[in-house]
Design an enzyme around this catalytic site. Structure first.
Site, PDB file in Angstrom:
ATOM      1  N   HIS A 177       0.808  -1.319   0.069  1.00 62.31           N
ATOM      2  CA  HIS A 177       0.125  -0.001  -0.170  1.00 62.31           C
ATOM      3  C   HIS A 177       0.716   1.212  -0.125  1.00 62.31           C
ATOM      4  CE1 HIS A 177       0.734  -0.251   4.437  1.00 62.31           C
ATOM      5  NE2 HIS A 177       0.614   1.089   4.407  1.00 62.31           N
ATOM      6  N   ASP A 233       0.233  -7.541   1.616  1.00 60.26           N
ATOM      7  CA  ASP A 233       0.487  -6.055   1.602  1.00 60.26           C
ATOM      8  C   ASP A 233       2.268  -5.919   1.473  1.00 60.26           C
ATOM      9  OD1 ASP A 233       0.034  -3.720   1.594  1.00 60.26           O
ATOM     10  OD2 ASP A 233       0.040  -3.141   3.804  1.00 60.26           O
ATOM     11  N   SER A 276       4.786   2.711   7.829  1.00 55.31           N
ATOM     12  CA  SER A 276       4.425   1.488   7.289  1.00 55.31           C
ATOM     13  C   SER A 276       5.578   1.171   6.150  1.00 55.31           C
ATOM     14  CB  SER A 276       3.155   1.896   6.287  1.00 55.31           C
ATOM     15  OG  SER A 276       2.159   1.773   7.058  1.00 55.31           O
TER      16      SER A 276
END
Length: 485
Positions: A125, A155, A229
């Protein structure tokens, strides 16, 4: 005198007891200090210094058509990456803009180098949909990056930069060896602040948070904020044991990381072919409830129940039937639906696997030739499939075909209807009184002969209209249940 002492009550206490208590207190204090010194790190400077050169800042750009709220969607997601959106300020004060005008959307994330050739692991993402990806090292060097491969299901993404010199690579550890309560360090770019170090402990392992069929997260209380992230979660040996991936917006100090042991196999496939290939069995499954486990004579409630077998797929060709309980794969016990999904996904396409099932109270082993999992084809199937364990309709009701064993046990003709295998708590079905084990024979006077019949009829009913289900409740007889859709 040394021999005795006195309480305030006047009773004597022998001197050797006082001495023993005194020594005991000293001993306990010493032990406590030793344990505290052993378990609480003095600082994390060494780890941060060793690992930081391999942690990178990732900046992405995406061309977006039109302004307004579309700006918020690129990079703003439940995983916490790419939340830097400078356009929100302008939108609040100057409106949405020309819908035909193109804008360049920017976002931020983190990643880490896994070898000196310039391969970098991050979250999918963080870079999904990006037209340009720039990587910045701690020493200030910047590189353009290209996408090697992505795996949205976990992911995980692999990108690569070209550098004139070998790049510093992080050392990968063993996430299975991590224990709950052990210290970990997260390095990333929270809120755009590069190479921030936070520390905490492993709060839990094997967490399922609903992000995909392969959820197996490490939970930590190390601060993982927007922009972290894709960054590494590191143990006290300075080895990467996870990728910081998800945060709970409403939960202070709750973050999740993908275990590095899962990442290793995916990265190898992405590096080799640019995509991830997973095995496919071709069944819809559900966890065993205590009642079903008792009914089938399974002591530990471990295994999964097959609710549907897809025609022509590996399980169908191998002879698996709806109503079978799958107990093990290649000799390894299956405990839950996610356990089975992960085991089958890890098998190679074309590989033969030994599936142990329980049918009619007897164990038997079937040989299955694993096929390739195709997510688009799976999503188009009404009944869901492996990894789509709890497929329920808008009423919160899950149904399956009546297995031969249930048919014989309760003297129910197989074509008589479908059986309710699960009812979601608080759903319309639960509030109306539908129960697991109910046999749905008719809906609004239309005969239900299959799972497809059930879903077709329920979906045809308009929202707000009444659904009347004619059901048979085992050992109770027939009744009609009304549900407002």
């Amino acid at each position: 005198m040394i021999g005795t002492s006195r309480y305030r009550t006047g009773h004597s206490l022998p001197g050797y007891i006082i001495l023993a208590i005194f020594i005991g207190i000293l001993g306990f204090t010493g032990i406590h200090s030793t344990v505290e010194a052993r378990t609480t790190p003095q600082n994390f400077t060494g780890i941060a210094s060793d690992v930081s050169p391999s942690v990178v800042n990732i900046r992405t750009e995406k061309v977006v058509q039109g302004g307004g709220r579309v700006f918020r969607h690129f990079g703003r997601n439940p995983f916490g990456g790419g939340e830097q959106d400078p356009y929100d300020f302008f939108e609040r004060f100057f409106g949405g803009g020309d819908p035909q005008q193109e804008f360049r959307q920017r976002s931020l994330g983190s990643g880490f180098i896994i070898d000196e050739e310039g391969f970098i692991v991050t979250n999918n993402h963080v870079i999904e949909g990006a037209d340009e990806i720039q990587v910045r090292l701690v020493n200030g060097n910047e590189y353009d990056a290209e996408i090697v491969g992505r795996d949205p299901n976990t992911d995980i993404a692999l990108i690569k930069v070209k550098a004139d010199e070998p790049l510093p690579a992080a050392v990968l550890g063993d996430s299975e060896a991590m224990e709950i309560g052990q210290w970990v360090v997260a390095i990333g770019n929270p809120f755009g602040l590069e190479h921030t170090v936070t520390a905490g402990i492993v709060s839990a392992k094997g967490r399922v948070i609903g992000s995909g069929p392969y959820d197996d997260f490490i939970q930590t209380d190390a601060s993982i904020n927007p922009g972290n992230s894709g960054g590494p979660l590191i143990n006290m040996d300075g080895r990467v044991i996870g990728i910081n991936t998800a945060i709970i917006a409403s939960g202070q100090g709750i973050g999740f990381a993908v275990p590095i042991n899962l990442v290793k196999g995916i990265v190898d496939q992405l590096r080799e072919s640019g995509e991830v290939t997973r095995g496919w069995l071709g069944v819809a499954i559900q966890d065993l409830t205590p009642e079903i486990a008792e009914y089938y004579g399974i002591d530990e409630e471990k295994g999964v129940l097959v609710t549907e077998v897809f025609e022509g797929d590996p399980a169908d060709r191998a002879g698996v039937n709806a109503g079978d309980a799958i107990l093990s794969v290649n000799g390894k016990q299956v405990e839950t639906t996610r356990d089975l999904t992960r085991r089958i996904a890890a098998l190679q396409v074309g590989e033969s696997a030994e599936i142990e099932i329980l049918r009619d109270g007897k164990r038997r082993t079937l040989t299955v030739t694993i096929a390739k999992r195709e997510d688009e084809r799976i999503a188009s199937r009404r009944g869901g499939g492996q990894g789509d364990e709890k497929r329920q309709d808008d009423l919160g009701i899950q149904v399956s075909e009546i297995s031969p064993e249930i048919s014989r046990r309760f003297n129910i003709p197989k074509e008589e209807g479908v059986i309710v295998t699960d009812v979601a708590s608080g759903s319309k079905g639960a509030e109306a009184g539908i129960m697991t084990g109910d046999i749905i024979k008719e809906i609004n006077h239309k005969t239900i002969a299959s799972v497809s019949d059930y879903h077709d009829i329920v979906e045809d009913v308009e929202s707000g209209d009444t659904i009347r289900m004619f059901i048979r409740r085992i050992n109770r007889g027939f009744l009609v249940v009304k549900i407002e859709k």
